[in-house]
Design a protein around this motif. Sequence first.
Motif, short mmCIF file in Angstrom:
data_model
loop_
_atom_site.label_atom_id
_atom_site.label_comp_id
_atom_site.label_asym_id
_atom_site.label_seq_id
_atom_site.Cartn_x
_atom_site.Cartn_y
_atom_site.Cartn_z
N ALA A 86 0.84 -1.20 0.00
CA ALA A 86 0.00 0.00 0.00
C ALA A 86 0.87 1.25 0.00
O ALA A 86 0.59 2.22 -0.72
CB ALA A 86 -0.95 0.00 1.19
N HIS A 87 1.94 1.25 0.81
CA HIS A 87 2.85 2.40 0.81
C HIS A 87 3.52 2.56 -0.55
O HIS A 87 3.65 3.67 -1.06
CB HIS A 87 3.92 2.22 1.90
CG HIS A 87 3.46 2.64 3.25
ND1 HIS A 87 3.66 3.90 3.74
CD2 HIS A 87 2.80 1.96 4.21
CE1 HIS A 87 3.15 3.98 4.95
NE2 HIS A 87 2.60 2.82 5.26
N PHE A 88 3.96 1.46 -1.14
CA PHE A 88 4.62 1.47 -2.44
C PHE A 88 3.71 2.10 -3.50
O PHE A 88 4.10 3.02 -4.22
CB PHE A 88 4.99 0.03 -2.82
CG PHE A 88 5.69 -0.11 -4.13
CD1 PHE A 88 7.06 0.02 -4.20
CD2 PHE A 88 4.97 -0.39 -5.29
CE1 PHE A 88 7.72 -0.13 -5.42
CE2 PHE A 88 5.62 -0.54 -6.50
CZ PHE A 88 7.00 -0.41 -6.57
N ILE A 89 2.48 1.64 -3.57
CA ILE A 89 1.52 2.14 -4.55
C ILE A 89 1.13 3.58 -4.25
O ILE A 89 1.07 4.43 -5.15
CB ILE A 89 0.28 1.24 -4.61
CG1 ILE A 89 0.67 -0.14 -5.16
CG2 ILE A 89 -0.84 1.87 -5.42
CD1 ILE A 89 -0.39 -1.21 -4.97
N LEU A 100 10.44 15.68 -2.99
CA LEU A 100 9.32 16.20 -2.21
C LEU A 100 8.43 15.06 -1.72
O LEU A 100 8.00 15.05 -0.56
CB LEU A 100 8.51 17.19 -3.05
CG LEU A 100 7.33 17.88 -2.38
CD1 LEU A 100 7.80 18.68 -1.16
CD2 LEU A 100 6.63 18.79 -3.37
N ALA A 101 8.19 14.07 -2.56
CA ALA A 101 7.37 12.92 -2.17
C ALA A 101 8.06 12.13 -1.06
O ALA A 101 7.41 11.71 -0.10
CB ALA A 101 7.10 12.02 -3.38
N VAL A 102 9.36 11.93 -1.17
CA VAL A 102 10.10 11.20 -0.12
C VAL A 102 10.08 12.00 1.18
O VAL A 102 9.91 11.43 2.26
CB VAL A 102 11.54 10.89 -0.58
CG1 VAL A 102 12.39 10.37 0.56
CG2 VAL A 102 11.52 9.88 -1.73
N ALA A 103 10.25 13.31 1.09
CA ALA A 103 10.18 14.16 2.29
C ALA A 103 8.80 14.07 2.93
O ALA A 103 8.68 14.03 4.16
CB ALA A 103 10.52 15.61 1.93
N TRP A 111 10.49 2.34 9.70
CA TRP A 111 11.51 2.51 8.67
C TRP A 111 11.13 1.71 7.43
O TRP A 111 11.42 2.11 6.30
CB TRP A 111 12.88 2.08 9.18
CG TRP A 111 13.49 3.04 10.14
CD1 TRP A 111 13.60 2.89 11.49
CD2 TRP A 111 14.05 4.32 9.84
NE1 TRP A 111 14.19 3.99 12.04
CE2 TRP A 111 14.49 4.89 11.04
CE3 TRP A 111 14.23 5.03 8.66
CZ2 TRP A 111 15.11 6.13 11.11
CZ3 TRP A 111 14.85 6.28 8.72
CH2 TRP A 111 15.26 6.81 9.94
N GLY A 112 10.47 0.57 7.64
CA GLY A 112 10.01 -0.25 6.52
C GLY A 112 9.01 0.48 5.65
O GLY A 112 9.02 0.35 4.42
N ASP A 113 8.13 1.25 6.28
CA ASP A 113 7.17 2.05 5.52
C ASP A 113 7.89 3.11 4.68
O ASP A 113 7.56 3.32 3.51
CB ASP A 113 6.17 2.75 6.45
CG ASP A 113 5.17 1.79 7.07
OD1 ASP A 113 5.11 0.62 6.64
OD2 ASP A 113 4.45 2.22 7.99
N LEU A 114 8.88 3.76 5.29
CA LEU A 114 9.63 4.78 4.56
C LEU A 114 10.38 4.15 3.39
O LEU A 114 10.43 4.72 2.30
CB LEU A 114 10.59 5.52 5.49
CG LEU A 114 11.35 6.68 4.86
CD1 LEU A 114 10.41 7.72 4.25
CD2 LEU A 114 12.26 7.33 5.89
N ASP A 130 7.94 3.60 0.72
CA ASP A 130 7.64 4.89 0.10
C ASP A 130 8.69 5.26 -0.94
O ASP A 130 8.38 5.64 -2.06
CB ASP A 130 7.57 6.00 1.16
CG ASP A 130 6.51 5.78 2.22
OD1 ASP A 130 5.64 4.91 2.03
OD2 ASP A 130 6.59 6.47 3.26
N VAL A 131 9.96 5.14 -0.55
CA VAL A 131 11.08 5.49 -1.44
C VAL A 131 11.07 4.59 -2.67
O VAL A 131 11.26 5.06 -3.80
CB VAL A 131 12.42 5.40 -0.69
CG1 VAL A 131 13.60 5.51 -1.65
CG2 VAL A 131 12.51 6.48 0.38
#
Length: 120
Positions: A38-41, A65-68, A86-89, A92-93
């Motif tokens: 879900a975070h990836f998408i 900006l999206a990573v921030a 950290w796994g969610d971040l 996200d990246v």
Amino acid sequence: MRLFLRLAGALVLLVLVALMLAPGGTIEAETLIWDKAAHFIAFGLILWSLGVLFRRLPRTWAALLAVALGAAVEVVQRYVGRDPSWGDLLADVLGVATALLIWLVWRGFRPRQAFQTSNT
């Protein structure tokens, strides 16, 4: 069409940020692989939204900006009763990086060019 895309981009961005900051949900309550997916998408869609909303913003800046935003969400989640991770971040990246790669392939690795009208 541009107005529709901008409205869709704004709606996607607002809904995703609201979902990420809504109270509730802990890692134990969610299936870990689906949470990361879900975070990836979501962050692929966030990069798309930023690209639609800020057309003149270079994609690399939109990606940063999206990573921030992802990092800020993880910090704020601690204060709204959610578990930062950290796994969610990382998810996200990876979502932002994949969306950026798809965009580069789609554009043929050419820089964005201004729309030009020809008189021919």
